[in-house]
Design an enzyme around this catalytic site. Structure first.
Site, short mmCIF file in Angstrom:
data_model
loop_
_atom_site.label_atom_id
_atom_site.label_comp_id
_atom_site.label_asym_id
_atom_site.label_seq_id
_atom_site.Cartn_x
_atom_site.Cartn_y
_atom_site.Cartn_z
N ASP A 1 7.44 5.20 1.84
CA ASP A 1 6.85 5.23 0.53
C ASP A 1 5.34 5.07 0.62
O ASP A 1 4.95 4.02 1.04
CB ASP A 1 7.40 4.35 -0.21
CG ASP A 1 6.82 4.36 -1.70
OD1 ASP A 1 6.30 5.09 -2.11
OD2 ASP A 1 6.75 2.98 -2.33
N ASP B 1 -0.11 8.43 -6.68
CA ASP B 1 1.06 7.68 -5.73
C ASP B 1 2.49 8.67 -5.76
O ASP B 1 2.86 9.09 -6.75
CB ASP B 1 1.54 6.71 -6.68
CG ASP B 1 2.75 5.80 -6.30
OD1 ASP B 1 2.79 6.00 -4.99
OD2 ASP B 1 3.45 5.31 -7.01
#
Length: 435
Positions: free
Chosen positions: A80, A290
């Site tokens: 991630d 993000d």
């Protein structure tokens, strides 16, 4: 995931790419570029098998961005780009398809409380590590915005990516936690963090640059670790990272923070002062890029101005859902009812996010997202921008949905993020033909 989203579900969330890497061992060379093919699919499905080449892998997609790697003994894990500490499930549970078993890894080493790794290397974690009084091991815990959490001990082991290895990588060996998403958690063994923190995969592997290109469902994409200089790529537009050294209560110092300066809908620039986009003295109001968050979230005043202008420019083109209490995913309160077919995307105005030195164009299908469960002659599509205030977030977050068909480069060497519009399926075909 901005350090606050669950690694496999969706409250602010995410799109998950899963990759499985065979455990091949050699020295890691930071200057060497690695190219990985991606193939999106709808969740839930079983994991795809890795291809015969150690540097080729497939992944699966629901609504976030993650990547699987080999660590120690066979299990895979998820990456991630919005998190720091990598972790693996280390305790068997009914909902988990696989776990990491430290006893099966000859290279596994738990970190005792007395080691400097337990203090000096963990300064960027939101929750400081502590000492487990029973085991005398370094205890770590991570919590997420959807009320899930995971905890365990800090450890070292050998991590593998493609044909490259990294012995002695620090990660969390997690053996307890609470989650509202056990079904989704069962699809992964752990998480690999890629932000700018000291414990992230980026820093531990010595990466100075990485890139990715995300396409839509049932299409292809590509992940690049290392330099990505291709003649067909064209010129990327760069925006500098905002680097903050002071510890501020609402500022994530290891996120990929950029400066958002304005938003334009069609040809209309929203009438907002620049101060609306500048963090205050507490750090609240930073703008983070993000890949671990699905949609884009804006602080209340900015979101309201965008919502109002988009409503105005789509009047007569889209029909607003007649239930004023309808909110999608807790923060997206502008939704439309489409009685048949799809919305007329060509009639929608572009939304341009204006950064320092670059602009990101959000257009067509990226502006609306079909709500699951709506179908037949009563489909609901929601505006893909949400209100950060409704989630209790003190930041602007640029999610991966708006990064689709953009070449996204994270250039740590020059402290900047670059992007350019690209057909990701074509880009991956060009690159994978050389692998």
């Amino acid at each position: 995931m901005v350090g606050s989203s669950s690694p496999a579900t969706i409250i602010l969330q995410i799109s998950i790419f899963l990759f499985t890497f065979p455990p091949t061992f050699c020295n890691f060379l930071p200057s060497q570029t690695l190219v990985f093919p991606l193939q999106t699919q709808n969740f839930p499905h079983r994991l795809s098998a890795a291809s015969s080449s150690s540097d080729k892998l497939s992944f699966q997609h629901n609504v976030s961005l993650t990547v699987s790697l080999a660590a120690g003994s066979p299990p895979s894990m998820v990456l991630d780009t919005g998190s720091e500490l990598s972790w693996l499930h280390c305790k068997k549970a009914p909902n988990l398809r696989s776990v990491f078993d430290p006893a099966r890894s000859s290279s596994y080493l738990p970190v005792p409380c007395s080691r400097p790794d337990c203090a000096t290397r963990t300064r960027d974690l939101h929750i400081p590590p502590s000492c487990d009084p029973k085991t005398k091991l370094c205890h770590v815990a991570i919590s997420y915005a959807d009320a899930s959490s995971i905890e365990g001990n800090l450890a070292r082991d050998t991590f593998v990516i493609g044909s490259k290895t990294r012995p002695g990588t620090l990660f969390g060996c997690m053996d307890s936690g609470s989650s509202s998403t056990s079904e989704e958690d069962g699809k992964t063994t752990g998480l690999m963090g890629m932000n700018r923190g000291a414990l992230s995969f980026v820093n531990q592997m010595g990466l100075s640059r990485f890139s990715y290109c995300i396409s839509g469902l049932d299409s292809t994409g590509v992940l690049i670790l290392g330099d990505a200089r291709f003649s067909w790529l064209g010129s990327l537009k760069y925006t500098p990272l905002v680097l903050e050294t002071r510890p501020l209560p609402y500022f994530d110092r290891v996120a990929y923070t950029v400066r958002l300066e304005g938003i334009r809908v069609g040809s209309k620039l929203l009438p907002l002062p620049k101060s609306a986009f500048v963090p205050d003295h507490t750090g609240a109001g930073q703008t983070m890029v993000d890949s671990g968050t699905q949609f884009t979230f804006l602080l209340g005043p900015v979101y309201t101005a965008l919502r109002t202008e988009f409503l105005k420019q789509t009047e007569g083109v889209l029909r607003v859902v007649d239930d004023p209490n309808f909110v999608f995913q807790g923060a997206m309160d502008l939704c439309y009812r489409v009685e048949s077919g799809q919305p007329d995307y060509k009639s929608l105005p572009d939304v341009n996010l204006i950064f320092n030195g670059a602009e990101m164009r959000v257009s067509g299908q990226k502006l609306l997202y079909r709500v699951n469960g709506s179908g037949g002659n009563n489909q609901v599509y929601c505006f893909t921008f949400g209100n950060s205030d409704l989630l209790g977030m003190e930041a602007f977050v640029i999610g991966h949905h708006h990064q689709q068909n953009l070449w996204m480069e994270y250039d740590l060497a020059n402290s900047r993020v670059g992007f350019a519009e690209v057909k990701c399926d074509l880009a991956s075909q060009r690159l994978l033909s050389r692998v």
